[in-house]
Design an enzyme around this catalytic site. Structure first.
Site, PDB file in Angstrom:
ATOM      1  N   GLY A  12       0.832  -1.198   0.000  1.00  8.78           N
ATOM      2  CA  GLY A  12       0.000   0.000   0.000  1.00  8.78           C
ATOM      3  C   GLY A  12       0.863   1.243   0.000  1.00  8.78           C
ATOM      4  O   GLY A  12       2.072   1.162  -0.231  1.00  8.78           O
ATOM      5  N   ASN A  13       0.254   2.392   0.207  1.00  3.72           N
ATOM      6  CA  ASN A  13       1.039   3.621   0.305  1.00  3.72           C
ATOM      7  C   ASN A  13       0.383   4.550   1.319  1.00  3.72           C
ATOM      8  O   ASN A  13      -0.655   4.217   1.889  1.00  3.72           O
ATOM      9  CB  ASN A  13       1.185   4.278  -1.071  1.00  3.72           C
ATOM     10  CG  ASN A  13      -0.145   4.703  -1.631  1.00  3.72           C
ATOM     11  OD1 ASN A  13      -0.826   5.554  -1.071  1.00  3.72           O
ATOM     12  ND2 ASN A  13      -0.568   4.084  -2.732  1.00  3.72           N
ATOM     13  N   ARG A  14       0.983   5.709   1.524  1.00  4.44           N
ATOM     14  CA  ARG A  14       0.599   6.546   2.659  1.00  4.44           C
ATOM     15  C   ARG A  14      -0.465   7.579   2.326  1.00  4.44           C
ATOM     16  O   ARG A  14      -0.687   8.510   3.100  1.00  4.44           O
ATOM     17  CB  ARG A  14       1.847   7.226   3.214  1.00  4.44           C
ATOM     18  CG  ARG A  14       2.764   6.208   3.870  1.00  4.44           C
ATOM     19  CD  ARG A  14       4.094   6.806   4.242  1.00  4.44           C
ATOM     20  NE  ARG A  14       3.940   8.000   5.066  1.00  4.44           N
ATOM     21  CZ  ARG A  14       4.952   8.705   5.531  1.00  4.44           C
ATOM     22  NH1 ARG A  14       6.178   8.347   5.261  1.00  4.44           N
ATOM     23  NH2 ARG A  14       4.730   9.769   6.261  1.00  4.44           N
ATOM     24  N   ALA A  71      -3.960   7.673  -5.051  1.00  2.00           N
ATOM     25  CA  ALA A  71      -2.559   7.246  -5.203  1.00  2.00           C
ATOM     26  C   ALA A  71      -2.597   5.756  -5.545  1.00  2.00           C
ATOM     27  O   ALA A  71      -2.517   4.898  -4.670  1.00  2.00           O
ATOM     28  CB  ALA A  71      -1.802   7.500  -3.913  1.00  2.00           C
TER      29      ALA A  71
END
Ligand code: C5P
Length: 224
Positions: A28-30, A94
């Site tokens: 995943g990402n932030r 994102a």
């Protein structure tokens, strides 16, 4: 009350995507989703009909917004394309660029003695580029570019490559901007070569300024 987008159908994607490795792990990402949710909320307040395609985030659904929850890049693509036709698409999510070639049906175990695990990843579909090239292309397509360096060069490159009308670039990895922050500064490049700096300000105020720009492009497009 600003009604510049009243009656328009606007699809917004927001948040990260999660790409599952096994039943308990993911890539995943932030991204917090705050910028995309602020845009959806502000557009609905202006009387637009808003579809918000949201990755996994902990944010309440803004009033008057139709929300579709998704997890992966593939699900995001399906939901966004399913929401067309629309007057505008804002790709604020994102989206993961890579996903595991195969999802393990059981939890990946530590091999005794192994110090390295090699994952095979494949590219995800680029929903933003696909929307911009779609037969039912919205009249205004807006992308986001989160960059740690060479912001202008990368953003202008994406604007041209993906055939966008606007791209909103922000610096990540600096305080007071980008992922997780409540404030943001967006540098927006448009297809006519112009550059606009929005903020620094709260994401809500920045969202309003970006919608103002979008409304100008929608009107200009209608006038031909
Ligand atoms: O090329 P890059 O991923 O940096 O571009 C970011 C923009 O493209 C964002 O608007 C994002 O929502 C969109 N995107 C997408 N699908 C992907 C990757 C990025 O829609 N697989």
């Amino acid at each position: 009350m600003n009604r510049a987008l009243a009656g328009r159908r606007i699809v917004v994607s927001a948040g990260p995507t999660y790409e599952d490795l096994d039943p308990v792990r993911f890539l995943g990402n932030r991204s917090s989703g705050k910028m995309g949710f602020a845009l959806a909320e502000a557009a609905a307040r202006r009387g637009a009909q808003v579809v918000l395609v949201a990755g996994p985030v902990h944010l309440p659904t803004p009033d008057g917004v139709a929300r579709i929850d998704v997890r992966s890049a593939a699900q995001l693509r399906e939901a966004v394309l399913g929401a067309l036709p629309a007057d505008a698409y804002i790709g604020a999510a994102a989206v993961a660029d890579w996903t595991p070639r195969a999802v393990s049906p059981h939890k990946l175990k530590k091999m005794p003695g192994a110090q390295i695990l090699t994952l095979e990843l494949v590219r995800t579909p680029d929903t933003l580029a696909e929307v911009a090239a779609h037969p039912q292309r919205p009249r205004v397509v807006v992308g986001f570019a989160a960059e740690t360096h060479d912001l202008e060069r990368y953003a202008r490159g994406k604007l041209a490559e993906k055939r966008l009308d606007l791209i909103a670039a922000n610096r990540v990895g600096v305080a007071g901007s980008g992922f997780e922050a409540d404030d943001n500064t967006l540098i927006v490049f448009s297809r006519d070569g112009a550059m606009h700096t929005l903020g620094p300000a709260g994401k809500r105020e920045v969202a309003e300024a970006l919608l103002d720009l979008m409304a100008l492009f929608l009107d200009a497009d209608e006038r031909g």
